[in-house]
Design a protein around this motif. Sequence first.
Motif, PDB file in Angstrom:
ATOM      1  N   GLU A 164       0.819  -1.209   0.000  1.00 44.20           N
ATOM      2  CA  GLU A 164       0.000   0.000   0.000  1.00 44.20           C
ATOM      3  C   GLU A 164       0.856   1.262   0.000  1.00 44.20           C
ATOM      4  N   ASP A 199      -3.154  -6.658  -6.382  1.00 43.50           N
ATOM      5  CA  ASP A 199      -4.489  -6.325  -5.875  1.00 43.50           C
ATOM      6  C   ASP A 199      -4.466  -5.086  -4.989  1.00 43.50           C
ATOM      7  N   CYS A 201      -2.277  -2.655  -5.108  1.00 45.71           N
ATOM      8  CA  CYS A 201      -2.044  -1.482  -5.970  1.00 45.71           C
ATOM      9  C   CYS A 201      -3.329  -1.033  -6.653  1.00 45.71           C
ATOM     10  N   PHE A 202      -4.140  -1.984  -7.123  1.00 51.68           N
ATOM     11  CA  PHE A 202      -5.411  -1.609  -7.737  1.00 51.68           C
ATOM     12  C   PHE A 202      -6.362  -1.011  -6.695  1.00 51.68           C
ATOM     13  N   ASP A 203      -6.312  -1.491  -5.467  1.00 54.31           N
ATOM     14  CA  ASP A 203      -7.125  -0.880  -4.402  1.00 54.31           C
ATOM     15  C   ASP A 203      -6.733   0.578  -4.201  1.00 54.31           C
ATOM     16  N   ALA A 205      -5.362   2.493  -6.346  1.00 46.05           N
ATOM     17  CA  ALA A 205      -5.720   3.245  -7.551  1.00 46.05           C
ATOM     18  C   ALA A 205      -7.101   3.873  -7.448  1.00 46.05           C
ATOM     19  N   GLN A 206      -7.989   3.279  -6.656  1.00 43.79           N
ATOM     20  CA  GLN A 206      -9.338   3.838  -6.512  1.00 43.79           C
ATOM     21  C   GLN A 206      -9.321   5.226  -5.894  1.00 43.79           C
ATOM     22  N   ARG A 207      -8.262   5.556  -5.171  1.00 43.73           N
ATOM     23  CA  ARG A 207      -8.147   6.879  -4.547  1.00 43.73           C
ATOM     24  C   ARG A 207      -7.657   7.933  -5.545  1.00 43.73           C
ATOM     25  N   TYR A 208      -7.254   7.497  -6.727  1.00 42.48           N
ATOM     26  CA  TYR A 208      -6.644   8.389  -7.713  1.00 42.48           C
ATOM     27  C   TYR A 208      -7.399   8.276  -9.042  1.00 42.48           C
ATOM     28  N   PRO A 209      -8.634   8.729  -9.080  1.00 40.37           N
ATOM     29  CA  PRO A 209      -9.420   8.588 -10.316  1.00 40.37           C
ATOM     30  C   PRO A 209      -8.848   9.364 -11.493  1.00 40.37           C
ATOM     31  N   ARG A 212      -4.419   7.279 -14.776  1.00 43.98           N
ATOM     32  CA  ARG A 212      -4.682   6.087 -15.578  1.00 43.98           C
ATOM     33  C   ARG A 212      -3.833   4.930 -15.053  1.00 43.98           C
TER      34      ARG A 212
END
Length: 354
Positions: A164, A199, A201-203, A205-209, A212
């Motif tokens: 994280e 997984d 890292c993708f979680d 990523a949700q904080r950074y809409p 890309r």
Amino acid sequence: MNDAVTIAVLDGDGIGPEVVPVAVEVATRALAAQGRTLIPIRLPYGATAIASHGQAVPAETLEALEEIDLWAVGPHDSASYPPELRSPAPGAVLRKQFGLYANLRPARAHGGVPAVAADVDVLVVRENSEGLYADRNMTIGSGEFMPTPDVAMAVGVITRGACERIAVEAFDAARRRRGHVTIVHKANVLRLTTGLFRDVCFDVAQRYPDVRVDEQHVDAMAALLVRRPGDFDVIVTENLFGDILSDLAGELSGSLGLAPSINTSATQGMAQAVHGAAPDIAGTGTANPVAMIGSVAMLLRWHGLRTSDAAVEAAADAIDGALAHVLADGLATADLGGTVSTGEFGAAVAAHVG
């Protein structure tokens, strides 16, 4: 605001005592141009520390570093140490002792330097505290062991917390760059370990809409970096993969001698070039200082961002600009086909920032 910036200086081995002072002098000139003073604190480290203190990283050095946020550290040549002092390597001692969990390694082509890939401009954000490297994944002892003389094993460690915090570093960096993160893993085979890394890292990523995000397996990533490096911006990955991909990216830019790097925690940062100690050319005055100068610039930028100090950030920008200007003018050390010495190259950069 205090106008002084303190930096610990650990020259290291091989070419370290040649390239580190050059980088510190360039930083001194760049900060002075912004009305700031650089205070270097030189500390024993490496082979000279073994000679004077009996160990590569003496207790007095560790104690001093506790109080200093910024460090400029040269390479180590632990292969030349007495056998009983070769492990752990000095850099590993510093990383583990101070929790330097993020290794940031940019690679970009420079005008005036022949590059394998003229459009490479990437930042490899490498998790630096765990993975398969034996010096980073055990509380006590090594992560490598041999249950029998014919069987060798290694423990690889991946934790949610470490994934994280390195993902946050990567996405924050992408916001300052071109807004694109590529998560690199091998979850098709290492499903639990690098699957967890992917997984988490993708979680994050949700904080950074606004950023890309995509993913690649590490073997495909190596091929794509060679084929179309301009497609990538920030690459975030675990320790071993990041070590390999960042060296590849450095060579694509023209040379590992151009590749800067910093290792950081939330509060302390270490500038240390990607290249090694090059003992075969130590003392000849031909070492390339670009990577070390760039590493110190990265360190100043990291410090400026962390403390909201625009003058320190401006000094970092000035160093990067000076490096680009001098290289574009055709000045280069022997490894890049040039004829100038380490000191002459540093003097040219220092004159430009001043």
